[in-house]
Scaffold this motif. Structure first.
Motif, PDB file in Angstrom:
ATOM      1  N   ASP A   1     108.572  31.856  12.997  1.00  0.00           N
ATOM      2  CA  ASP A   1     107.658  32.327  12.549  1.00  0.00           C
ATOM      3  C   ASP A   1     106.319  32.720  13.668  1.00  0.00           C
ATOM      4  O   ASP A   1     105.222  33.850  13.696  1.00  0.00           O
ATOM      5  CB  ASP A   1     106.821  31.010  11.278  1.00  0.00           C
ATOM      6  N   GLY A   2     106.097  32.201  15.318  1.00  0.00           N
ATOM      7  CA  GLY A   2     105.828  32.216  16.235  1.00  0.00           C
ATOM      8  C   GLY A   2     105.728  34.052  16.636  1.00  0.00           C
ATOM      9  O   GLY A   2     104.512  34.631  17.109  1.00  0.00           O
ATOM     10  N   ILE A   3     106.872  33.738  16.682  1.00  0.00           N
ATOM     11  CA  ILE A   3     107.173  35.175  17.252  1.00  0.00           C
ATOM     12  C   ILE A   3     107.573  36.483  16.270  1.00  0.00           C
ATOM     13  O   ILE A   3     106.497  37.339  17.264  1.00  0.00           O
ATOM     14  CB  ILE A   3     108.216  35.011  18.360  1.00  0.00           C
ATOM     15  N   ARG A   4     107.309  36.762  15.631  1.00  0.00           N
ATOM     16  CA  ARG A   4     107.708  37.378  14.083  1.00  0.00           C
ATOM     17  C   ARG A   4     105.601  37.840  14.109  1.00  0.00           C
ATOM     18  O   ARG A   4     105.184  38.967  13.643  1.00  0.00           O
ATOM     19  CB  ARG A   4     107.731  36.971  12.929  1.00  0.00           C
ATOM     20  N   THR A   5     105.362  36.952  14.064  1.00  0.00           N
ATOM     21  CA  THR A   5     103.716  36.930  13.839  1.00  0.00           C
ATOM     22  C   THR A   5     102.478  36.987  15.392  1.00  0.00           C
ATOM     23  O   THR A   5     101.398  37.162  15.104  1.00  0.00           O
ATOM     24  CB  THR A   5     103.022  35.790  13.165  1.00  0.00           C
ATOM     25  N   MET A   6     103.429  37.238  16.396  1.00  0.00           N
ATOM     26  CA  MET A   6     102.230  37.321  17.444  1.00  0.00           C
ATOM     27  C   MET A   6     102.042  37.860  17.584  1.00  0.00           C
ATOM     28  O   MET A   6     100.580  38.282  18.483  1.00  0.00           O
ATOM     29  CB  MET A   6     103.546  36.929  18.839  1.00  0.00           C
ATOM     30  N   SER A   7     101.995  39.374  16.641  1.00  0.00           N
ATOM     31  CA  SER A   7     100.801  40.575  17.244  1.00  0.00           C
ATOM     32  C   SER A   7      99.732  39.874  16.564  1.00  0.00           C
ATOM     33  O   SER A   7      98.155  40.733  16.723  1.00  0.00           O
ATOM     34  CB  SER A   7     101.181  41.850  16.634  1.00  0.00           C
ATOM     35  N   ASP A   8      99.020  38.967  15.994  1.00  0.00           N
ATOM     36  CA  ASP A   8      97.845  38.845  15.868  1.00  0.00           C
ATOM     37  C   ASP A   8      96.818  38.291  16.631  1.00  0.00           C
ATOM     38  O   ASP A   8      96.304  37.912  16.904  1.00  0.00           O
ATOM     39  CB  ASP A   8      97.664  37.193  14.663  1.00  0.00           C
ATOM     40  N   ASP A   9      97.738  37.919  17.965  1.00  0.00           N
ATOM     41  CA  ASP A   9      97.337  37.427  19.298  1.00  0.00           C
ATOM     42  C   ASP A   9      97.757  38.437  20.763  1.00  0.00           C
ATOM     43  O   ASP A   9      96.999  37.748  21.384  1.00  0.00           O
ATOM     44  CB  ASP A   9      97.615  35.647  19.415  1.00  0.00           C
TER      45      ASP A   9
ATOM     46  N   TYR B   1      97.257  42.558  23.050  1.00  0.00           N
ATOM     47  CA  TYR B   1      96.440  42.763  23.007  1.00  0.00           C
ATOM     48  C   TYR B   1      96.595  44.280  21.980  1.00  0.00           C
ATOM     49  O   TYR B   1      97.743  44.439  22.040  1.00  0.00           O
ATOM     50  CB  TYR B   1      96.577  43.537  24.310  1.00  0.00           C
ATOM     51  N   HIS B   2      95.272  44.465  21.195  1.00  0.00           N
ATOM     52  CA  HIS B   2      96.116  45.647  20.137  1.00  0.00           C
ATOM     53  C   HIS B   2      96.701  45.409  19.382  1.00  0.00           C
ATOM     54  O   HIS B   2      97.100  45.997  18.997  1.00  0.00           O
ATOM     55  CB  HIS B   2      95.830  46.901  20.763  1.00  0.00           C
TER      56      HIS B   2
END
Length: 228
Positions: free
Chosen positions: A120-128, A130-131
């Motif tokens: 979960d942490g890596i798959r959704t890390m794009s939330d945090d 840059y761009h």
């Protein structure tokens, strides 16, 4: 002044805790479907992965899947406690199989939670990032790491199932064929790297979970008759 502690039986709580096994299987399946159901394979073309994970709705779906599967593991721990209680009663005073059941189940739960967290942490890390940048290579790494963590937990699940099945066989608590099927399920659980054996593990948990719940009700009904 002195206080007298009143002993309260946990039999009723343990009976309902046994159903945690069923809750675990249901929630884990729901969680896996939410996490992986519509997502592209991590070995897909980078553009396809970037497009899919750039959608915040898809990332939310993964988060909900993590919550569902994680809640399932929470209920698994209640099931494990009820299973430990049952094995301890079947085994008597030695405690070897009771300890192996507890340690094995705990190892499986811990590694499963770790796998879910990494995924979960890596798959959704794009939330945090840059761009909201998506990194396909990291998503592939998360997929493989989560898979191997859960598969490694198969050693714990196998130990739990084998110990409980052997205790039931020795005590004559189940038919011999059922006990040996449990032993076979424990051996197959060692192969969770292929994931398919998880379904064998899940069936064992479902059967034992329901069996402990039903048996707990029968014991509760028999107790008044015995005391009377």
């Amino acid at each position: 002044m002195s206080t007298i502690a009143t002993h309260r039986s946990n039999a009723g709580l343990a009976r309902w805790a046994a159903l945690g096994g069923i809750a675990y299987v249901v929630l884990f399946v729901v969680g896996v479907i939410l996490i992986f159901g519509s997502s592209p394979d991590s070995s897909s073309a980078p553009a396809k992965i970037i497009s899919w994970y750039s959608d915040s709705g898809h990332r939310d779906r993964i988060n909900f899947g993590w919550l569902a599967a994680g809640l399932g593991v929470f209920f698994f721990l209640w099931f494990l406690s009820a299973l430990r209680r049952t094995v301890r009663r079947l085994e008597g005073d030695d405690g070897f199989l009771t300890g192996l059941t507890t340690i094995g189940g705990s190892v499986y739960a811990a590694l499963t939670l770790a796998g879910l967290a990494v995924n979960d942490g890596i798959r959704t890390m794009s939330d945090d990032t840059y761009h909201h940048q998506v990194f396909p290579g990291l998503i592939h790494a998360a997929d493989d790491t989560a898979w191997v963590l859960h598969a490694s937990g198969g050693a714990g699940a196998a130990a739990m199932i084998l110990a409980a099945s052997i205790a039931a066989l020795r005590a004559g608590a189940v038919a011999r064929w059922a006990g040996w099927l449990g032993v076979a399920a424990g051996v197959l659980s060692l192969g969770l790297i292929a994931f398919f054996p998880w379904f064998v593990t899940a069936i064992w948990i479902l059967v034992v979970s329901g069996g402990m719940f039903i048996r707990g009700g029968r014991d509760a009904q028999a107790s008044p008759a015995i005391s009377g």
